[in-house]
Motif scaffolding. Structure first.
Motif, PDB file in Angstrom:
ATOM      1  N   GLU A   1       0.855  -1.189   0.000  1.00  0.00           N
ATOM      2  CA  GLU A   1       0.000   0.000   0.000  1.00  0.00           C
ATOM      3  C   GLU A   1       0.887   1.233   0.000  1.00  0.00           C
ATOM      4  N   LEU A   2       0.432   2.284  -0.658  1.00  0.00           N
ATOM      5  CA  LEU A   2       1.242   3.485  -0.818  1.00  0.00           C
ATOM      6  C   LEU A   2       0.335   4.707  -0.837  1.00  0.00           C
ATOM      7  N   GLY A   3       0.876   5.809  -0.355  1.00  0.00           N
ATOM      8  CA  GLY A   3       0.167   7.072  -0.531  1.00  0.00           C
ATOM      9  C   GLY A   3      -0.163   7.792   0.756  1.00  0.00           C
ATOM     10  N   PRO A   4      -0.757   8.963   0.549  1.00  0.00           N
ATOM     11  CA  PRO A   4      -1.184   9.527  -0.736  1.00  0.00           C
ATOM     12  C   PRO A   4      -0.009  10.035  -1.567  1.00  0.00           C
ATOM     13  N   VAL A   5      -0.093   9.794  -2.876  1.00  0.00           N
ATOM     14  CA  VAL A   5       0.934  10.213  -3.822  1.00  0.00           C
ATOM     15  C   VAL A   5       0.252  11.031  -4.918  1.00  0.00           C
ATOM     16  N   PRO A   6       1.017  11.851  -5.663  1.00  0.00           N
ATOM     17  CA  PRO A   6       0.400  12.636  -6.734  1.00  0.00           C
ATOM     18  C   PRO A   6      -0.046  11.767  -7.896  1.00  0.00           C
ATOM     19  N   LEU A   7      -0.985  12.267  -8.655  1.00  0.00           N
ATOM     20  CA  LEU A   7      -1.518  11.543  -9.805  1.00  0.00           C
ATOM     21  C   LEU A   7      -0.445  11.263 -10.845  1.00  0.00           C
ATOM     22  N   THR A   8       0.570  12.099 -10.897  1.00  0.00           N
ATOM     23  CA  THR A   8       1.647  11.916 -11.881  1.00  0.00           C
ATOM     24  C   THR A   8       2.372  10.589 -11.709  1.00  0.00           C
ATOM     25  N   MET A   9       2.239   9.934 -10.577  1.00  0.00           N
ATOM     26  CA  MET A   9       2.990   8.712 -10.310  1.00  0.00           C
ATOM     27  C   MET A   9       2.516   7.544 -11.164  1.00  0.00           C
ATOM     28  N   HIS A  10       1.382   7.705 -11.846  1.00  0.00           N
ATOM     29  CA  HIS A  10       0.939   6.628 -12.736  1.00  0.00           C
ATOM     30  C   HIS A  10       1.964   6.362 -13.837  1.00  0.00           C
ATOM     31  N   ARG A  11       2.624   7.413 -14.327  1.00  0.00           N
ATOM     32  CA  ARG A  11       3.628   7.150 -15.365  1.00  0.00           C
ATOM     33  C   ARG A  11       4.790   6.349 -14.784  1.00  0.00           C
ATOM     34  N   TYR A  12       5.152   6.609 -13.567  1.00  0.00           N
ATOM     35  CA  TYR A  12       6.221   5.860 -12.891  1.00  0.00           C
ATOM     36  C   TYR A  12       5.872   4.376 -12.850  1.00  0.00           C
ATOM     37  N   PHE A  13       4.667   4.063 -12.390  1.00  0.00           N
ATOM     38  CA  PHE A  13       4.268   2.662 -12.249  1.00  0.00           C
ATOM     39  C   PHE A  13       4.075   1.983 -13.610  1.00  0.00           C
ATOM     40  N   MET A  14       3.423   2.672 -14.534  1.00  0.00           N
ATOM     41  CA  MET A  14       3.156   2.048 -15.833  1.00  0.00           C
ATOM     42  C   MET A  14       4.435   1.866 -16.642  1.00  0.00           C
ATOM     43  N   SER A  15       5.366   2.786 -16.512  1.00  0.00           N
ATOM     44  CA  SER A  15       6.652   2.604 -17.190  1.00  0.00           C
ATOM     45  C   SER A  15       7.333   1.340 -16.689  1.00  0.00           C
ATOM     46  N   TRP A  16       7.290   1.122 -15.388  1.00  0.00           N
ATOM     47  CA  TRP A  16       7.884  -0.087 -14.815  1.00  0.00           C
ATOM     48  C   TRP A  16       7.156  -1.337 -15.296  1.00  0.00           C
ATOM     49  N   ALA A  17       5.814  -1.267 -15.346  1.00  0.00           N
ATOM     50  CA  ALA A  17       5.040  -2.426 -15.786  1.00  0.00           C
ATOM     51  C   ALA A  17       5.350  -2.786 -17.237  1.00  0.00           C
ATOM     52  N   LEU A  18       5.632  -1.781 -18.065  1.00  0.00           N
ATOM     53  CA  LEU A  18       5.929  -2.022 -19.479  1.00  0.00           C
ATOM     54  C   LEU A  18       7.405  -2.272 -19.736  1.00  0.00           C
ATOM     55  N   GLY A  19       8.255  -2.202 -18.688  1.00  0.00           N
ATOM     56  CA  GLY A  19       9.679  -2.412 -18.857  1.00  0.00           C
ATOM     57  C   GLY A  19      10.366  -1.266 -19.574  1.00  0.00           C
ATOM     58  N   LEU A  20       9.868  -0.045 -19.396  1.00  0.00           N
ATOM     59  CA  LEU A  20      10.436   1.130 -20.046  1.00  0.00           C
ATOM     60  C   LEU A  20      11.324   1.899 -19.084  1.00  0.00           C
ATOM     61  N   PRO A  21      12.380   2.522 -19.574  1.00  0.00           N
ATOM     62  CA  PRO A  21      13.148   3.419 -18.704  1.00  0.00           C
ATOM     63  C   PRO A  21      12.296   4.628 -18.300  1.00  0.00           C
ATOM     64  N   LEU A  22      12.503   5.103 -17.092  1.00  0.00           N
ATOM     65  CA  LEU A  22      11.727   6.244 -16.609  1.00  0.00           C
ATOM     66  C   LEU A  22      12.150   7.491 -17.376  1.00  0.00           C
ATOM     67  N   HIS A  23      11.207   8.124 -18.015  1.00  0.00           N
ATOM     68  CA  HIS A  23      11.512   9.261 -18.886  1.00  0.00           C
ATOM     69  C   HIS A  23      11.915  10.483 -18.056  1.00  0.00           C
ATOM     70  N   PRO A  24      12.855  11.306 -18.532  1.00  0.00           N
ATOM     71  CA  PRO A  24      13.250  12.515 -17.782  1.00  0.00           C
ATOM     72  C   PRO A  24      12.117  13.512 -17.584  1.00  0.00           C
ATOM     73  N   ASP A  25      11.046  13.415 -18.381  1.00  0.00           N
ATOM     74  CA  ASP A  25       9.917  14.333 -18.199  1.00  0.00           C
ATOM     75  C   ASP A  25       9.153  14.060 -16.911  1.00  0.00           C
ATOM     76  N   TYR A  26       9.325  12.877 -16.332  1.00  0.00           N
ATOM     77  CA  TYR A  26       8.560  12.538 -15.135  1.00  0.00           C
ATOM     78  C   TYR A  26       8.914  13.463 -13.983  1.00  0.00           C
ATOM     79  N   ARG A  27       7.882  13.975 -13.312  1.00  0.00           N
ATOM     80  CA  ARG A  27       8.069  14.802 -12.122  1.00  0.00           C
ATOM     81  C   ARG A  27       7.179  14.262 -11.011  1.00  0.00           C
ATOM     82  N   GLY A  28       7.785  13.549 -10.116  1.00  0.00           N
ATOM     83  CA  GLY A  28       7.044  12.965  -9.014  1.00  0.00           C
ATOM     84  C   GLY A  28       7.975  12.164  -8.136  1.00  0.00           C
ATOM     85  N   PRO A  29       7.466  11.586  -7.066  1.00  0.00           N
ATOM     86  CA  PRO A  29       8.328  10.818  -6.167  1.00  0.00           C
ATOM     87  C   PRO A  29       8.647   9.442  -6.736  1.00  0.00           C
TER      88      PRO A  29
END
Length: 793
Positions: free
Chosen positions: A285-313
């Motif tokens: 369980e985690l949070g509360p976290v900002p909505l922007t963290m979805h890119r963090y989690f989905m990037s990991w799920a897809l095996g993608l490197p975390l993009h420099p545009d990401y701004r979040g914890p």
């Protein structure tokens, strides 16, 4: 360019309707345009800083998880508290990562989806506007990054992903006819599941909007609302069964909604998310976290490197699989706004000066000041510096303390008194005119908020002190040798002063959206609705009853008082359509009676009846078209009643030569009343639920732009009514130019305060609150389209 010194307030002509409408549009559109310039300047400085930010160090020996497939079910307006009660969510939590999510400040669908799939919140003040203005999309996102790595993305939505079009291979609708919305979206949902099962697409996103529309149109607790959540529960369970253990299943909300079904900028509407897949630790369980963290989690799920545009914890502790790379453990931070102040000042300083010059010229052109134009320029330059610094100071002070100190309050009063004394010495204003000015400035000069550190708290003290001075001036004249005997009207006015003194003290204890009545420990306030209905009924007597107009007129007046009192108890006209019907009936009778009054005379009993019906129609129209708590309506009516009594007291106790200036002061108080008690100076009250009673939800949301005049204009109704009541109860001519000058002054000073707080820190809560106050206040300019007929002298 030379005008004579003003020794008294003289009546001025009122512009025709086209000119008044043009002024109102200039006030509203000019305000929004100036804020857009502030927004653009801040964005430019921020983007430049981000371009120059250092890149994170490269690390080796760390791996990404094996690329996987992803099915995302977005339940639009998934309210956090209600989501946790869904049986499917409860059953999936032991197998999944459960996330408490903070919604973005722009709590609308398109800005929220942009934040979730780009990984950064767009700080733009006007980001929520694009929720309803669909244009071509060029925004890079998770989808475009996935496409670069060979993944195929398909979305099912109502057009909400238009900004994120790059990278989406196939954008399909989320409703396949025929049938109602739930049936059509269920059919489309099954198509999305079949597509994912086929294995051709790597990412499938389905956007389910039935819950959002049920929240808007019905609200929590309604059977339709409950059915929408029950069906969403079924869809979550069905999708969870369809997504295999080697793929990732995501349930998420774009935002939540409040207890009235609303979501809008400024509201705290948290939501939740659930991630079940091989890349996430089950039962975490985690949070509360900002909505922007979805890119963090989905990037990991897809095996993608975390993009420099990401701004979040980062949250490496909940990620399963290989050791996360450096960027997952240490995402790039937000660019600090503090060290950019000099660059922002370079952009915003000239803008503040321009605002001051335009505002000063507008006040000089339409308002009461008389003097050389060069004096206006000098005053505008000084005002730009003073109010810009004042806005920065208030924003800074708001971050470190909430309640104002005694010294701060005394400083505001002293500032007003010094300016009034200067106006008297320079022979610009009469003595009593300057007195009213001194007690208007604290209300118009403080931080524009409905909280206790703003003009809501200073409204009642300024009002009470001004009335006390009026009474003292009358008392001093009573002791003169030539003073006539006290009249019954004067004795009644003194009782009216006592009534206003009893009505206003609770308004000294204000919180953001109303009154903190529990903080008032005296005998004048209560949290019970019965109390507020009782005192508001007395206020309605002041608003409608006209003792000198005869029995027939006052029977009608008492009928209006009874109608609105019964309305407050919730026994009649309980729906918006029924209240709009009552508005139409009152308006028809008012028009017919007004036509008759033109034949027999406006000052006749028929004219008085027409005025009562018109005022009742305006009040009913506001109650019918805006969703507010009943107590907010009652507080507004109490303040309108106090405004009427104050106007009558001025007509009786004030000096004849000072009555007009006091009337103009009441116009300033009417602005404060309308701004605070109706919009509460926050954008989240700018709702349009009334339209859902007459049009389908999709039609309303896709045509908000066409409905905007009605959406915005209705919030000016209380100020229209207040100005009518002032004109009806104050002799001495029209005050349109003075009201326009007051509105322009307030908007200009608010703009300068916004500029100052933007230089300080545009990422802070006080800055966003100041912008909301300014944008909502600009709506009141539409009240200038109407100029009520003044009472006979």
């Amino acid at each position: 360019g030379v005008r004579p010194p003003m020794t008294e307030m003289t009546e001025t002509t009122t512009p025709r309707l086209p000119i008044r409408l043009a002024v109102a549009l200039m006030i509203a559109l000019g305000t929004w345009g100036a804020v857009a310039l502030v927004d653009a300047a801040v964005d430019d400085v921020q983007r430049e800083a981000e371009r120059n930010a250092p890149s994170p160090p490269a690390r080796s020996g760390e791996a990404l998880p094996r690329p996987g497939r992803l099915f995302v079910l977005i339940v639009d307006s998934l309210r956090a508290s209600r989501a946790e009660e869904m049986t499917s969510i409860r059953d999936l939590r032991p197998q999944s990562l459960f996330v408490h999510v903070r919604a973005t400040r722009d709590a609308a669908t398109v800005p929220s989806l942009r934040a979730a799939f780009t990984g950064r919140t767009q700080r733009s003040i006007f980001a929520f506007v694009r929720n309803f203005g669909h244009h071509g999309g060029t925004t890079p996102s998770l989808f475009s990054q996935a496409a670069e790595h060979g993944a195929r993305v398909t979305t099912f939505s109502d057009g909400a992903f238009y900004e994120l079009a790059p990278g989406i291979a196939d954008r399909r609708g989320n409703a396949i006819p025929p049938g109602d919305e739930e049936t059509c979206q269920t059919r489309s949902f099954h198509e999305a599941l079949d597509l994912f099962r086929g294995g051709h697409d790597d990412v499938v996103v389905f956007h389910y909007t039935v819950v959002d529309h049920a929240a808007h149109t019905r609200g929590p607790g309604d059977p339709v609302y409950e059915r929408a959540f029950e069906h969403a529960d079924e869809l979550v369970r069905e999708a969870a069964s369809a997504v295999g253990p080697s793929d990732t299943f995501v349930v998420m909300g774009d935002h939540g909604h409040d207890e009235l079904g609303r979501h809008f900028p400024g509201l705290d509407v948290p939501t939740v998310a659930l991630y079940r897949g091989p890349g996430f630790t089950p039962g975490s369980e985690l949070g509360p976290v900002p909505l922007t963290m979805h890119r963090y989690f989905m990037s990991w799920a897809l095996g993608l490197p975390l993009h420099p545009d990401y701004r979040g914890p980062g949250a490496p502790q909940v990620l399963a699989g290989p050791s996360p790379p450096y960027e997952y453990r240490h995402p790039p931070p937000e660019i600090s706004a503090e060290f950019l102040r000099a660059k922002r000042f370079k952009w915003l300083g000239p803008l503040g000066l321009l605002v001051a010059l335009v505002g000063g010229f507008a006040i000089w052109a339409v308002g009461p000041p008389r003097g050389r134009a060069i004096e206006v320029v000098v005053a505008a330059v000084a005002g730009a510096a003073v109010f810009g610094a004042w806005g920065a100071f208030l924003a800074h002070h708001r971050l470190v303390t909430v309640p104002p100190t005694t010294g701060e309050l005394l400083f505001n009063w002293a500032l007003g008194l010094m300016l009034a004394a200067w106006a008297v010495v320079m022979k610009l204003l009469r003595r009593m005119t300057a007195t009213w000015l001194a007690f208007a400035l604290p209300a118009l000069g403080l931080y524009a908020t409905a909280a206790w550190y703003g003009w809501a708290a200073i409204m009642a003290p300024a009002w009470l002190v001004a009335l006390a001075l009026l009474a003292l001036d009358w008392t001093r004249r009573r002791f003169e040798k030539s003073a006539p005997p006290t009249t019954p009207a004067e004795r009644a006015s003194l009782l009216g002063l006592v009534a206003v003194a009893c009505a206003l003290p609770p308004f000294m204890y204000a919180e953001m959206d109303g009154l903190a009545s529990g903080d008032w420990r005296g005998y004048l306030s209560s949290n019970r609705m019965t109390y507020w209905i009782a005192v508001s009924t007395l206020a309605r007597l002041a608003i409608f009853v006209r003792p000198r107009r005869g029995a027939v007129v006052n029977v009608l007046a008492f009928a209006m008082v009874a109608l609105f009192s019964v309305l407050s108890f919730g026994d009649v006209l309980t729906t918006q359509p029924s209240r709009l019907g009552a508005t139409a009936v009152l308006a028809v009778f008012a028009i017919a009676t007004r036509a008759r009054a033109h034949q027999v005379g406006r000052d006749s009993a028929v004219g008085a009846a027409a005025t009562i019906l018109s005022n009742a129609a305006i009040l009913m129209a506001y109650r019918a078209s805006v969703i507010l708590g009943e107590r907010t309506f009652l507080q507004m009516e109490l303040l309108l009643g106090a405004l009427v009594v104050s106007a009558r007291v001025n007509s009786t106790l004030g000096r004849p030569e000072d009555r007009r200036s006091f009337t103009i002061w009441l116009e300033g108080m009417a602005i404060v009343i309308a701004a605070w008690s109706t919009l509460a100076l926050t954008l989240h009250r700018l709702e349009w639920k009334v339209f859902y009673n007459f049009f389908p939800a999709l039609f309303v949301e896709h045509h908000v732009g066409w409905l905007l005049p009605a959406i915005v204009g209705r919030y000016a109704l209380p100020l229209v009514l207040a100005r009518r009541l002032i004109a009806e109860n104050s002799a001495g001519g029209g005050t349109w130019r003075d009201a326009a000058a007051l509105t322009t002054f307030r908007i200009a000073t608010l703009l300068l305060g916004v500029v100052g707080s933007a230089v300080l820190d545009p990422a802070s809560e006080p800055f966003m609150a100041a912008v909301q106050c300014l944008l909502t206040f600009s709506v009141l300019g539409f009240a200038l389209c109407h100029e009520p007929s003044p009472a006979p002298a």
